[in-house]
Design a protein around this motif. Structure first.
Motif: not given
Length: 420
Positions: A172-173, A235-237, A282-285, A303-305
């Motif tokens: 991802p990064t 969060k990064d993803i 992750l798919y739901q997000t 606050e919520h990574p």
């Protein structure tokens, strides 16, 4: 070449392809004409899925598992002591046609390790697709995995024969890529993506003026990220995924939990496979960002990574924003209704249509099909029945989890699979 040798190659190269999950075919339409072979329907040809949502109706293989690169996360890396094989171009063509005629498959998903050079490998993938289209008159679905570093000319040609193209960005990064695949450059992945994006746009514009303009990758392009090989947060993803959706017009970004394949100090230890539930979250997000109007910063931030494994991301967001609730079902707009846990987009449209005729109560909402076991903590409706609500987030979460019966868990697991 003997049948046994072809079978051996197929076993090796089909098994090596299992780590790539980005094989959805939705979005392509190639109507059969002039008695050609095969047909891609408008809804996509992948009609059969595994329990976790992966497509199983494509012939999914690598051209070869030889590779000149030594990416730490990859089972086909050059330093790995595995059995190697390579298909000839005609062998892949013959397999596809023979499997199709026997109704085993409805299309082809073709990827490859990189041997000799990116362009040499990409030329062979294109040759398979071209033979299928021009010599075998195959009109079924073809997904080609674009090779990082391939030239613009080859990417243009690939889109003329494939329904979908995809370049896996893998990690991802950029920092993660440098750590695990130092031989590769980030530009090797993004340059082909940009070429495909621009060609899709150009061909669509030309088609408006010149009707004979050929189709170019009509199902668009996708990419895949390996999750858990490096230390990226959710969060990064998701910020990375949002970047690719916005800047490269991705149809889909796929999230594949890392399966430990090597004993390497840079990687998680053998046996520490990423939980499937993390993939599902992750798919739901991803779904909420694309279809429900959420911004990535609302769900994941400093606050919520990371996502809550216990509950889905919409419910997690609602519990952190209780000041926005309860929502009046008979007054709220579509955007707010879509943010209520337990209410999907189909139910949003049903609610909006139904309340034009009367005010809705609990029975109406139950008949519409919303998940009241979650939604009831966040909504008001036309009902004389008033029940005590404890608006403390921890207690609401506990009650929802406690009241999740076996039937609900089964239904919910089924819903999770749809996000793949």
């Amino acid at each position: 070449m003997s049948f046994e040798r072809i079978k051996e190659k197929l076993n090796i190269l089909a098994d090596a392809a299992k780590y790539d999950v980005s094989c959805s075919s939705s979005g392509s339409k190639r109507t059969n004409t002039d008695n050609k072979l095969g047909d891609s329907s408008g809804m996509g040809i992948c009609h059969s899925y595994t329990e976790d949502g992966r497509c199983v109706s494509l012939l999914k293989i690598l051209m070869t598992n030889y590779c000149i690169f030594d990416c730490a996360y990859c089972v086909t890396r050059k330093s790995n002591d595995i059995k190697r094989a390579a298909f000839k171009i005609q062998e892949v063509v013959d397999l596809t046609i023979n499997f199709y005629r026997r109704n085993y498959i409805e299309g082809l998903f073709l990827s490859s390790g990189i041997f000799k050079s990116p362009d040499y490998t990409m030329e062979r993938l294109i040759a398979v697709a071209k033979k299928l289209r021009t010599e075998e008159n195959f009109n079924g679905y073809i997904h080609l995995k674009s090779i990082p570093g391939a030239s613009d000319e080859l990417m243009w040609e690939a889109g003329l024969y494939a329904d979908r193209l995809s370049v896996n960005i893998e990690v991802p990064t950029i920092s993660g890529l440098k750590l695990l695949a130092p031989e590769k450059k980030h530009d090797d992945f993004t340059r082909p993506m940009l070429k495909v994006k621009n060609e899709i746009v150009r061909h669509k514009e030309e088609k408006k003026v010149i009707k004979s303009t050929p189709k170019y990758a009509p199902a668009g392009q996708s990419t895949q990220m390996i999750i858990g090989a490096t230390g990226e947060s959710d969060k990064d993803i998701m910020y990375s995924a949002t970047h690719y959706y916005k800047n490269y017009n991705m149809k889909r970004v796929y999230y594949s939990g890392y399966v430990p394949v090597a004993d390497d100090s840079r990687l998680p230890p053998i046996g520490s496979q990423v939980p499937m539930l993390r993939e599902n979250r992750l798919y739901q997000t991803d779904w909420l960002l694309r279809f429900y109007g959420f911004g990535v910063g609302e769900i994941l931030n400093k606050e919520h990574p990371n996502l809550d494994i216990d509950v889905d991301p919409k419910l997690s967001w609602a519990l952190r924003n209780l000041h926005l609730f309860p929502v009046d079902i008979n007054m709220a707009d579509k955007a707010m209704l879509a943010r209520v846990p337990g209410i999907g987009m189909k139910s949003v449209h049903k609610i909006v249509n139904a309340r034009r005729f009367r005010k809705l109560n609990w029975n109406h909402l139950k008949n519409i099909g919303i998940a009241l076991n979650r939604a009831k903590y966040f909504i008001l409706c036309d009902s004389s029945h008033w029940e005590h609500r404890d608006w403390e987030a921890a207690k609401i979460k506990g009650r929802i989890l406690q009241n999740s019966t076996g039937k609900f868990r089964k239904e919910y697991s089924s819903q999770l699979s749809l996000f793949n």
